[in-house]
Design a protein around this motif. Structure first.
Motif, PDB file in Angstrom:
ATOM      1  N   THR A   3     -31.623  -6.092  -2.952  1.00 11.18           N
ATOM      2  CA  THR A   3     -32.331  -7.364  -3.047  1.00 11.18           C
ATOM      3  C   THR A   3     -33.809  -7.056  -3.201  1.00 11.18           C
ATOM      4  O   THR A   3     -34.357  -6.259  -2.434  1.00 11.18           O
ATOM      5  CB  THR A   3     -32.117  -8.218  -1.778  1.00 11.18           C
ATOM      6  OG1 THR A   3     -30.721  -8.423  -1.592  1.00 11.18           O
ATOM      7  CG2 THR A   3     -32.813  -9.556  -1.893  1.00 11.18           C
ATOM      8  N   SER A   5     -37.695  -8.613  -3.397  1.00  6.44           N
ATOM      9  CA  SER A   5     -38.558  -9.744  -3.072  1.00  6.44           C
ATOM     10  C   SER A   5     -39.858  -9.636  -3.866  1.00  6.44           C
ATOM     11  O   SER A   5     -40.194  -8.559  -4.352  1.00  6.44           O
ATOM     12  CB  SER A   5     -38.897  -9.718  -1.576  1.00  6.44           C
ATOM     13  OG  SER A   5     -37.729  -9.833  -0.810  1.00  6.44           O
ATOM     14  N   PRO A   6     -40.613 -10.735  -3.969  1.00  6.38           N
ATOM     15  CA  PRO A   6     -41.921 -10.661  -4.630  1.00  6.38           C
ATOM     16  C   PRO A   6     -42.771  -9.564  -3.981  1.00  6.38           C
ATOM     17  O   PRO A   6     -42.707  -9.338  -2.784  1.00  6.38           O
ATOM     18  CB  PRO A   6     -42.526 -12.045  -4.381  1.00  6.38           C
ATOM     19  CG  PRO A   6     -41.338 -12.946  -4.194  1.00  6.38           C
ATOM     20  CD  PRO A   6     -40.310 -12.097  -3.488  1.00  6.38           C
ATOM     21  N   GLN A   9     -40.897  -5.508  -2.452  1.00  7.04           N
ATOM     22  CA  GLN A   9     -40.152  -5.129  -1.255  1.00  7.04           C
ATOM     23  C   GLN A   9     -38.658  -5.243  -1.552  1.00  7.04           C
ATOM     24  O   GLN A   9     -38.220  -6.184  -2.200  1.00  7.04           O
ATOM     25  CB  GLN A   9     -40.514  -6.026  -0.076  1.00  7.04           C
ATOM     26  CG  GLN A   9     -41.982  -5.968   0.295  1.00  7.04           C
ATOM     27  CD  GLN A   9     -42.382  -4.643   0.909  1.00  7.04           C
ATOM     28  OE1 GLN A   9     -42.292  -3.605   0.262  1.00  7.04           O
ATOM     29  NE2 GLN A   9     -42.835  -4.675   2.128  1.00  7.04           N
ATOM     30  N   THR A  11     -34.465  -4.631   0.026  1.00  6.66           N
ATOM     31  CA  THR A  11     -33.501  -4.309   1.068  1.00  6.66           C
ATOM     32  C   THR A  11     -32.258  -3.804   0.357  1.00  6.66           C
ATOM     33  O   THR A  11     -31.915  -4.277  -0.732  1.00  6.66           O
ATOM     34  CB  THR A  11     -33.161  -5.514   1.963  1.00  6.66           C
ATOM     35  OG1 THR A  11     -32.680  -6.578   1.147  1.00  6.66           O
ATOM     36  CG2 THR A  11     -34.377  -5.987   2.743  1.00  6.66           C
ATOM     37  N   ARG A  32     -39.624  -0.045  -1.151  1.00  7.58           N
ATOM     38  CA  ARG A  32     -40.597  -0.715  -2.010  1.00  7.58           C
ATOM     39  C   ARG A  32     -40.529  -0.144  -3.417  1.00  7.58           C
ATOM     40  O   ARG A  32     -40.361   1.051  -3.607  1.00  7.58           O
ATOM     41  CB  ARG A  32     -41.995  -0.494  -1.434  1.00  7.58           C
ATOM     42  CG  ARG A  32     -43.111  -1.117  -2.212  1.00  7.58           C
ATOM     43  CD  ARG A  32     -44.370  -1.177  -1.355  1.00  7.58           C
ATOM     44  NE  ARG A  32     -45.573  -1.491  -2.077  1.00  7.58           N
ATOM     45  CZ  ARG A  32     -45.798  -2.576  -2.794  1.00  7.58           C
ATOM     46  NH1 ARG A  32     -44.872  -3.472  -2.930  1.00  7.58           N
ATOM     47  NH2 ARG A  32     -46.949  -2.765  -3.388  1.00  7.58           N
TER      48      ARG A  32
END
Length: 77
Positions: A3, A5-6, A9, A11, A32
């Protein structure tokens, strides 16, 4: 599973097979993306993992555990 993220980052759920004395397993982690490189934080088993997208669109992976480094090239089929 990955996953993103903006801000880059990530997971992940990372799975591996038999490698030397390391038995198969799965671990959740975070990391990251910076530029063409995904660097995961140290996994619970002590592994450090980095993936870098190459100019030829292959993915170069490095897995380091207990002083041993394993490398692999991945290509889209």
């Amino acid at each position: 599973m990955l996953t993103v993220s903006p801000g880059g980052q990530v997971t992940v759920s990372y799975a591996w097979g038999d490698m030397a004395d390391n038995k198969p397993g799965i671990a959740d982690g975070a990391g990251r993306i910076a530029g063409n490189t995904l660097k995961l934080g140290r996994l619970p088993n002590g592994a450090d993992i980095t993936f870098t997208m190459q100019p030829d669109e292959t993915l170069a992976g490095t897995y380091t555990l207990a002083g041993q480094t394993y490398r692999g090239q991945f290509a889209k089929q």
